[in-house]
Design an enzyme around this catalytic site. Sequence first.
Site, PDB file in Angstrom:
ATOM      1  N   ARG A   1      49.242  34.801  13.730  1.00  0.00           N
ATOM      2  CA  ARG A   1      50.239  34.155  13.829  1.00  0.00           C
ATOM      3  C   ARG A   1      50.505  32.992  12.542  1.00  0.00           C
ATOM      4  NH1 ARG A   1      50.364  36.705  17.613  1.00  0.00           N
ATOM      5  NH2 ARG A   1      51.121  36.038  19.770  1.00  0.00           N
TER       6      ARG A   1
ATOM      7  N   GLU B   1      49.503  23.853  26.977  1.00  0.00           N
ATOM      8  CA  GLU B   1      49.043  23.771  25.422  1.00  0.00           C
ATOM      9  C   GLU B   1      49.165  25.149  24.724  1.00  0.00           C
ATOM     10  OE1 GLU B   1      47.211  23.212  28.084  1.00  0.00           O
ATOM     11  OE2 GLU B   1      45.303  24.138  27.601  1.00  0.00           O
ATOM     12  N   LYS B   2      49.512  24.898  23.401  1.00  0.00           N
ATOM     13  CA  LYS B   2      49.480  26.250  22.616  1.00  0.00           C
ATOM     14  C   LYS B   2      48.285  26.249  21.894  1.00  0.00           C
ATOM     15  CE  LYS B   2      53.697  27.439  22.011  1.00  0.00           C
ATOM     16  NZ  LYS B   2      54.940  27.450  21.004  1.00  0.00           N
ATOM     17  N   ALA B   3      48.370  27.659  21.319  1.00  0.00           N
ATOM     18  CA  ALA B   3      46.972  27.740  20.608  1.00  0.00           C
ATOM     19  C   ALA B   3      46.344  27.010  19.767  1.00  0.00           C
ATOM     20  CB  ALA B   3      47.044  29.268  19.891  1.00  0.00           C
TER      21      ALA B   3
ATOM     22  N   LYS C   1      65.959  32.730  25.364  1.00  0.00           N
ATOM     23  CA  LYS C   1      66.148  32.142  23.961  1.00  0.00           C
ATOM     24  C   LYS C   1      67.328  32.967  23.272  1.00  0.00           C
ATOM     25  CE  LYS C   1      63.463  28.720  23.608  1.00  0.00           C
ATOM     26  NZ  LYS C   1      63.863  27.206  23.689  1.00  0.00           N
TER      27      LYS C   1
ATOM     28  N   TYR D   1      60.959  34.210  28.661  1.00  0.00           N
ATOM     29  CA  TYR D   1      61.262  33.251  27.792  1.00  0.00           C
ATOM     30  C   TYR D   1      62.042  33.422  26.688  1.00  0.00           C
ATOM     31  CZ  TYR D   1      59.929  29.377  24.189  1.00  0.00           C
ATOM     32  OH  TYR D   1      59.993  28.376  23.447  1.00  0.00           O
TER      33      TYR D   1
ATOM     34  N   SER E   1      63.390  30.432  19.408  1.00  0.00           N
ATOM     35  CA  SER E   1      61.930  30.763  18.895  1.00  0.00           C
ATOM     36  C   SER E   1      61.745  31.940  18.415  1.00  0.00           C
ATOM     37  CB  SER E   1      61.369  30.513  20.577  1.00  0.00           C
ATOM     38  OG  SER E   1      60.150  31.364  20.340  1.00  0.00           O
ATOM     39  N   ALA E   2      60.533  32.089  17.737  1.00  0.00           N
ATOM     40  CA  ALA E   2      60.085  33.578  17.239  1.00  0.00           C
ATOM     41  C   ALA E   2      59.916  34.525  18.262  1.00  0.00           C
ATOM     42  CB  ALA E   2      58.867  33.088  16.482  1.00  0.00           C
TER      43      ALA E   2
ATOM     44  N   ASN F   1      55.572  28.619  15.982  1.00  0.00           N
ATOM     45  CA  ASN F   1      54.392  27.902  16.224  1.00  0.00           C
ATOM     46  C   ASN F   1      54.402  26.513  15.582  1.00  0.00           C
ATOM     47  OD1 ASN F   1      53.106  29.958  17.966  1.00  0.00           O
ATOM     48  ND2 ASN F   1      52.925  31.065  15.921  1.00  0.00           N
TER      49      ASN F   1
HETATM   50  P1  NAD Z   1      57.647  20.456  25.202  1.00  0.00           P
HETATM   51  O1  NAD Z   1      57.259  21.198  26.535  1.00  0.00           O
HETATM   52  O2  NAD Z   1      56.608  19.584  24.881  1.00  0.00           O
HETATM   53  O3  NAD Z   1      59.068  19.896  25.276  1.00  0.00           O
HETATM   54  C1  NAD Z   1      60.206  20.125  26.244  1.00  0.00           C
HETATM   55  C2  NAD Z   1      60.633  19.051  27.129  1.00  0.00           C
HETATM   56  O4  NAD Z   1      61.796  19.592  27.934  1.00  0.00           O
HETATM   57  C3  NAD Z   1      59.632  18.457  28.076  1.00  0.00           C
HETATM   58  O5  NAD Z   1      59.341  17.204  27.766  1.00  0.00           O
HETATM   59  C4  NAD Z   1      60.194  18.762  29.341  1.00  0.00           C
HETATM   60  O6  NAD Z   1      59.946  17.494  30.385  1.00  0.00           O
HETATM   61  C5  NAD Z   1      61.821  18.722  29.207  1.00  0.00           C
HETATM   62  N1  NAD Z   1      62.476  19.464  30.249  1.00  0.00           N
HETATM   63  C6  NAD Z   1      61.917  20.622  30.958  1.00  0.00           C
HETATM   64  N2  NAD Z   1      62.906  20.793  31.965  1.00  0.00           N
HETATM   65  C7  NAD Z   1      63.845  19.850  31.981  1.00  0.00           C
HETATM   66  C8  NAD Z   1      64.854  19.563  32.659  1.00  0.00           C
HETATM   67  N3  NAD Z   1      65.446  20.412  33.789  1.00  0.00           N
HETATM   68  N4  NAD Z   1      65.811  18.564  32.489  1.00  0.00           N
HETATM   69  C9  NAD Z   1      65.513  17.766  31.261  1.00  0.00           C
HETATM   70  N5  NAD Z   1      64.436  18.001  30.496  1.00  0.00           N
HETATM   71  C10 NAD Z   1      63.418  19.023  30.708  1.00  0.00           C
HETATM   72  O7  NAD Z   1      58.126  21.632  24.165  1.00  0.00           O
HETATM   73  P2  NAD Z   1      58.467  21.285  22.512  1.00  0.00           P
HETATM   74  O8  NAD Z   1      57.218  22.161  21.967  1.00  0.00           O
HETATM   75  O9  NAD Z   1      58.650  20.122  22.348  1.00  0.00           O
HETATM   76  O10 NAD Z   1      59.590  22.605  22.593  1.00  0.00           O
HETATM   77  C11 NAD Z   1      60.908  21.840  22.116  1.00  0.00           C
HETATM   78  C12 NAD Z   1      61.945  23.116  22.078  1.00  0.00           C
HETATM   79  O11 NAD Z   1      61.300  24.084  21.097  1.00  0.00           O
HETATM   80  C13 NAD Z   1      61.728  23.825  23.257  1.00  0.00           C
HETATM   81  O12 NAD Z   1      63.351  24.555  23.722  1.00  0.00           O
HETATM   82  C14 NAD Z   1      60.966  25.229  22.837  1.00  0.00           C
HETATM   83  O13 NAD Z   1      61.514  26.083  23.638  1.00  0.00           O
HETATM   84  C15 NAD Z   1      61.368  25.215  21.663  1.00  0.00           C
HETATM   85  N6  NAD Z   1      60.158  25.892  20.639  1.00  0.00           N
HETATM   86  C16 NAD Z   1      58.930  25.271  20.667  1.00  0.00           C
HETATM   87  C17 NAD Z   1      58.021  25.897  19.804  1.00  0.00           C
HETATM   88  C18 NAD Z   1      56.593  25.326  19.514  1.00  0.00           C
HETATM   89  O14 NAD Z   1      55.866  25.788  18.754  1.00  0.00           O
HETATM   90  N7  NAD Z   1      56.416  24.118  20.048  1.00  0.00           N
HETATM   91  C19 NAD Z   1      58.333  27.228  19.455  1.00  0.00           C
HETATM   92  C20 NAD Z   1      59.356  27.802  19.530  1.00  0.00           C
HETATM   93  C21 NAD Z   1      60.461  27.141  20.106  1.00  0.00           C
END
Ligand code: NAD
Length: 328
Positions: free
Chosen positions: A222, A191-193, A153, A149, A118-119, A178
């Site tokens: 952002r 939820e995010k922004a 990462k 967090y 992540s950023a 994001n």
């Molecule tokens: P999300 O929360 O929608 O999806 C993450 C999923 O992981 C969820 O469905 C959750 O149930 C599952 N999870 C959590 N704990 C678990 C466990 N113990 N066992 C199995 N599954 C588990 O998030 P996302 O937005 O889809 O993000 C996906 C990845 O990308 C994550 O690693 C997140 O940190 C990274 N990320 C996302 C963003 C963004 O903007 N969405 C930005 C930076 C990094």
Amino acid sequence: MIKKKKIAITGAGGFIGHHLVTYLRKKGCFVRGIDLKLPEYKTSDADEFLLLDLRKKENALEATKGVDYVYALAADMGGMGYISSHNALILYNNAAINLNTLESARINKVKRLFYSSSACIYPEYKQIKAKLAPLKEEDAYPAQPQDAYGWEKLFTELIARYYKEDYGLETRVARFHNIFGPFGTWDGGREKAPAAICRKVAIAKLTGKNKIEIWGDGKQTRSFCYIDDCTKGIYKLMMSDFSEPLNIGQDRMVTIDQLVDIISEIAGVKLKKNHILGPQGVRGRNSDNSKLRKILKWEPEISLEKGLEKTYKWIERQVEGNYIKETK
Ligand code: NAD
């Protein structure tokens, strides 16, 4: 006959994982989804879906068994409100998930593993002003991520590097900036922004109110990247030879107030912004895409307006079906 590539996607019940399942199925892969839960808003396209808690090693072994590639997206995560108030829990859960996933991929002789960083790994001291230089991959050190967090990462980025160096497990690491789009969490606190603002604007529109609350002074900045660009970038990076962390994001920086204005225009409403105290994260952040362009010969191409239009329409339908019905 060409053998189908076997893929495991962890976090396939979540936002990005769910979209990635669909993307890789369309590419002709056999896809196994793994998560604690099924996707909330749409049935998964996965060939098989295992409900497993990856904090347990035996589950991670089952999840990664017999596959060529693993896309590791599972994480305990949410928007700034959630991330800034659950440091210990997030650190514990995500470290356990990632250690188990990498170690199981090694034991199961997986060929390649993608890790979703992540950023948020970038140091706070580079993000104290709203207007600042975009973040290059090299800016990660000396390290000072804002919350647990981000520290976790960064820690997993390092483990991924050592698993490649010491065990020959090919790892690919993206730093997402994001990501937004339909079929993602839009209420409930995680939820995010972009999703939160779409929801607030939709509620204001559908209830006839002309005011919404914004966390902070609205001048924090952002960049936002649409989900279809994200899945494409993940795939391109996974297929490349590049094993260092790479930004995947847009490099158009906007203020939160500008984001609200774009969404209001899409919704066709004029709203007053009520700025209130709330968690905002770092003051400003943008992605430097120089390396992305050089390595993948590509960068995200879907405009913020186009992506938000699709996202807003989907969230407005959710709001109509939930909030509005309940309050009638
Ligand atoms: P999300 O929360 O929608 O999806 C993450 C999923 O992981 C969820 O469905 C959750 O149930 C599952 N999870 C959590 N704990 C678990 C466990 N113990 N066992 C199995 N599954 C588990 O998030 P996302 O937005 O889809 O993000 C996906 C990845 O990308 C994550 O690693 C997140 O940190 C990274 N990320 C996302 C963003 C963004 O903007 N969405 C930005 C930076 C990094």
